[in-house]
Design a protein around this motif. Structure first.
Motif, mmCIF file in Angstrom:
data_model
loop_
_atom_site.group_PDB
_atom_site.id
_atom_site.type_symbol
_atom_site.label_atom_id
_atom_site.label_comp_id
_atom_site.label_asym_id
_atom_site.label_seq_id
_atom_site.Cartn_x
_atom_site.Cartn_y
_atom_site.Cartn_z
ATOM 1 N N GLY A 52 -15.219 5.492 -3.501
ATOM 2 C CA GLY A 52 -15.380 4.048 -3.650
ATOM 3 C C GLY A 52 -14.972 3.573 -5.032
ATOM 4 N N ILE A 53 -15.347 4.348 -6.042
ATOM 5 C CA ILE A 53 -14.959 3.998 -7.421
ATOM 6 C C ILE A 53 -13.458 4.094 -7.595
ATOM 7 N N MET A 54 -12.862 5.149 -7.058
ATOM 8 C CA MET A 54 -11.405 5.297 -7.175
ATOM 9 C C MET A 54 -10.678 4.176 -6.433
ATOM 10 N N LYS A 55 -11.165 3.832 -5.251
ATOM 11 C CA LYS A 55 -10.557 2.736 -4.489
ATOM 12 C C LYS A 55 -10.654 1.433 -5.260
ATOM 13 N N ASP A 56 -11.806 1.164 -5.849
ATOM 14 C CA ASP A 56 -12.004 -0.056 -6.633
ATOM 15 C C ASP A 56 -11.098 -0.069 -7.861
ATOM 16 N N ALA A 57 -10.939 1.086 -8.507
ATOM 17 C CA ALA A 57 -10.086 1.173 -9.695
ATOM 18 C C ALA A 57 -8.621 0.911 -9.347
ATOM 19 N N ILE A 58 -8.148 1.528 -8.273
ATOM 20 C CA ILE A 58 -6.755 1.336 -7.860
ATOM 21 C C ILE A 58 -6.530 -0.102 -7.411
ATOM 22 N N GLN A 59 -7.466 -0.640 -6.652
ATOM 23 C CA GLN A 59 -7.342 -2.015 -6.174
ATOM 24 C C GLN A 59 -7.343 -3.001 -7.339
ATOM 25 N N THR A 60 -8.203 -2.800 -8.310
ATOM 26 C CA THR A 60 -8.237 -3.672 -9.478
ATOM 27 C C THR A 60 -6.941 -3.560 -10.275
ATOM 28 N N GLY A 61 -6.430 -2.359 -10.436
ATOM 29 C CA GLY A 61 -5.175 -2.171 -11.153
ATOM 30 C C GLY A 61 -4.012 -2.868 -10.476
ATOM 31 N N ILE A 62 -3.955 -2.773 -9.151
ATOM 32 C CA ILE A 62 -2.877 -3.428 -8.410
ATOM 33 C C ILE A 62 -3.005 -4.944 -8.503
ATOM 34 N N ILE A 63 -4.217 -5.458 -8.367
ATOM 35 C CA ILE A 63 -4.426 -6.904 -8.417
ATOM 36 C C ILE A 63 -4.091 -7.452 -9.797
ATOM 37 N N VAL A 64 -4.458 -6.734 -10.844
ATOM 38 C CA VAL A 64 -4.202 -7.205 -12.202
ATOM 39 C C VAL A 64 -2.714 -7.130 -12.545
ATOM 40 N N ALA A 65 -2.044 -6.092 -12.083
ATOM 41 C CA ALA A 65 -0.624 -5.924 -12.418
ATOM 42 C C ALA A 65 0.306 -6.760 -11.553
ATOM 43 N N ALA A 66 -0.160 -7.194 -10.387
ATOM 44 C CA ALA A 66 0.703 -7.872 -9.419
ATOM 45 C C ALA A 66 1.403 -9.124 -9.951
ATOM 46 N N PRO A 67 0.734 -10.040 -10.631
ATOM 47 C CA PRO A 67 1.450 -11.251 -11.063
ATOM 48 C C PRO A 67 2.636 -10.955 -11.979
ATOM 49 N N ILE A 68 2.465 -10.053 -12.924
ATOM 50 C CA ILE A 68 3.555 -9.732 -13.843
ATOM 51 C C ILE A 68 4.668 -8.987 -13.122
ATOM 52 N N LEU A 69 4.305 -8.053 -12.267
ATOM 53 C CA LEU A 69 5.324 -7.293 -11.544
ATOM 54 C C LEU A 69 6.116 -8.168 -10.577
#
Length: 89
Positions: free
Chosen positions: A8-25
């Motif tokens: 659950g922690i890993m899923k949350d970490a990956i999901q947060t990373g993708i959401i945060v990086a998405a606008p710039i990418l």
């Protein structure tokens, strides 16, 4: 700490990373695509033409969404600290 909690922690970490990086990418991808189409139609094959517009787009997107990105990362950090506090108790 169980496997489910770690997953659950890993899923949350990956999901947060993708959401945060998405606008710039996505912004950089769109600017690069538009410049590539412009280069293909005008047959201007200058490699350095893509750097400045992408840099400007990333800077503008960072300024516009930086506050939101920071709140997302802080919320993730608070969730991690809550998990750590619950493990200790």
């Amino acid at each position: 700490m169980s496997e489910t909690m770690v997953m659950g922690i890993m899923k949350d970490a990956i999901q947060t990373g993708i959401i945060v990086a998405a606008p710039i990418l996505v912004g950089s991808l769109l600017v690069g695509l538009l410049i590539s189409i412009f280069q293909a139609t005008t047959q201007i094959q200058e490699q350095t033409l893509t750097f400045v517009p992408k840099l400007l787009a990333v800077a503008i997107i960072g300024l516009l969404t930086g506050n939101w990105m920071l709140h997302q990362i802080v919320a993730f950090t608070n969730r991690i600290f809550d998990v750590i506090a619950n493990i200790i108790n």
